[in-house]
Design an enzyme around this catalytic site. Structure first.
Site, mmCIF file in Angstrom:
data_model
loop_
_atom_site.group_PDB
_atom_site.id
_atom_site.type_symbol
_atom_site.label_atom_id
_atom_site.label_comp_id
_atom_site.label_asym_id
_atom_site.label_seq_id
_atom_site.Cartn_x
_atom_site.Cartn_y
_atom_site.Cartn_z
ATOM 1 N N SER A 68 0.881 -0.981 0.152
ATOM 2 C CA SER A 68 0.086 -0.029 -0.105
ATOM 3 C C SER A 68 0.990 1.036 -0.148
ATOM 4 O O SER A 68 1.856 1.028 0.461
ATOM 5 C CB SER A 68 -0.869 0.546 1.413
ATOM 6 O OG SER A 68 -1.573 -1.296 1.120
HETATM 7 N N1 SAH Z 1 -0.037 -5.044 4.115
HETATM 8 C C1 SAH Z 1 0.757 -5.104 2.820
HETATM 9 C C2 SAH Z 1 -0.217 -5.119 1.628
HETATM 10 C C3 SAH Z 1 0.120 -6.499 0.617
HETATM 11 S S1 SAH Z 1 -1.808 -6.208 -0.201
HETATM 12 C C4 SAH Z 1 1.849 -4.782 3.235
HETATM 13 O O1 SAH Z 1 2.102 -4.200 3.449
HETATM 14 O O2 SAH Z 1 2.553 -5.003 2.078
HETATM 15 C C5 SAH Z 1 -3.024 -7.434 0.166
HETATM 16 C C6 SAH Z 1 -2.004 -8.204 0.763
HETATM 17 O O3 SAH Z 1 -3.778 -9.552 0.986
HETATM 18 C C7 SAH Z 1 -2.165 -9.433 -0.332
HETATM 19 O O4 SAH Z 1 0.110 -10.010 0.014
HETATM 20 C C8 SAH Z 1 -2.745 -10.929 -0.194
HETATM 21 O O5 SAH Z 1 -1.960 -11.812 -0.933
HETATM 22 C C9 SAH Z 1 -3.832 -11.104 0.848
HETATM 23 N N2 SAH Z 1 -4.665 -11.220 1.325
HETATM 24 C C10 SAH Z 1 -5.959 -11.362 -0.269
HETATM 25 N N3 SAH Z 1 -6.688 -12.076 -0.125
HETATM 26 C C11 SAH Z 1 -6.468 -12.793 1.386
HETATM 27 C C12 SAH Z 1 -7.014 -13.249 2.144
HETATM 28 N N4 SAH Z 1 -8.250 -14.203 1.880
HETATM 29 N N5 SAH Z 1 -6.373 -13.705 3.675
HETATM 30 C C13 SAH Z 1 -4.874 -12.881 3.683
HETATM 31 N N6 SAH Z 1 -4.727 -12.520 3.024
HETATM 32 C C14 SAH Z 1 -4.960 -12.382 1.511
#
Ligand code: SAH
Length: 213
Positions: free
Chosen positions: A60
């Site tokens: 993000s």
């Molecule tokens: N906080 C992260 C942002 C990641 S983007 C950072 O700082 O990099 C969102 C993340 O949510 C992705 O890694 C994706 O794989 C994860 N995600 C999506 N659906 C999910 C689910 N059902 N359970 C757990 N994680 C999930």
């Protein structure tokens, strides 16, 4: 420009733009975002932008991490549930706010992202962040109740019940909610009977896996 200087400049920009706690800005100022992004994007690590991290996912933008870290309203020693570890950056920022006695419990759906985040967080000394592979819609009941919880992927049909159930009374849950193009950032405060709900404007997040495909 050195990464320290670039990070300091980012913090200045965020301070001008956002009304968030100084502790949150200090946390952004402490976490080396350039260590969390892929080598090919390291030049852009301190732009206030999301960046690709592989597996069709993104880290993000710093202003969104800062805003969400402010909205969960945590104190030292709190225990926080994160859904969507990604590269681990957001969890590291929150861990900075919790001190040594607090902990972030983070659930990541994509095993390779979880493993890479784990290695990176270990290398950088973020021992207070715990990562598990799984579907975040189930939360992480082993360490409940949490003082706060947040999702870094958008929940199309509202914040999953398990996550609210695993948050203590008075605890906060912050999440992007809604389908692509119509998401808003929602903040709940858990009450003994139900939740208080505030909206914090339109946002754009990657959808939660299994919700929209
Ligand atoms: N906080 C992260 C942002 C990641 S983007 C950072 O700082 O990099 C969102 C993340 O949510 C992705 O890694 C994706 O794989 C994860 N995600 C999506 N659906 C999910 C689910 N059902 N359970 C757990 N994680 C999930």
């Amino acid at each position: 420009m050195s990464s320290d200087a670039a990070r300091a400049r980012l913090v200045e920009r965020l301070r001008e733009r956002l009304d968030v706690d100084e502790a949150v800005l200090a946390a952004i100022g402490s976490v080396p975002r350039h260590e969390f992004v892929p080598d090919a994007t390291v030049e852009r690590a301190y732009a206030d932008r999301p960046l690709p991290i592989g597996a069709d996912q993104t880290i993000s933008a710093p202003h969104m991490v800062a805003l969400m870290a402010d909205l969960i309203d945590v104190s030292e020693g709190d225990r926080v549930l994160e859904i969507g570890t990604g590269c681990g950056y957001h969890a590291a920022v929150v861990a900075e706010l919790l001190g040594k006695s607090g902990a972030v419990y983070s659930v990541e759906y994509v095993a390779e992202l979880a493993a890479a985040a784990r290695r990176r967080l270990d290398r950088l000394g973020y021992d207070a962040v715990h990562v598990r592979v799984g579907d975040g819609r189930d939360g992480w009941s082993d360490h409940a109740p949490y003082d706060a919880a947040y999702l870094t992927c958008a929940a199309a049909d509202g914040i999953p019940e398990a996550i609210v159930d695993q948050t203590r009374v008075g605890g906060r849950v912050v999440a992007p909610v809604g389908r692509r193009g119509r998401q808003e950032l929602v903040r709940l405060v858990v009450r003994r009977h139900g939740t208080d709900r505030e909206r914090h404007g339109g946002v754009r997040f990657v959808p939660m896996i299994d919700d929209e495909g």
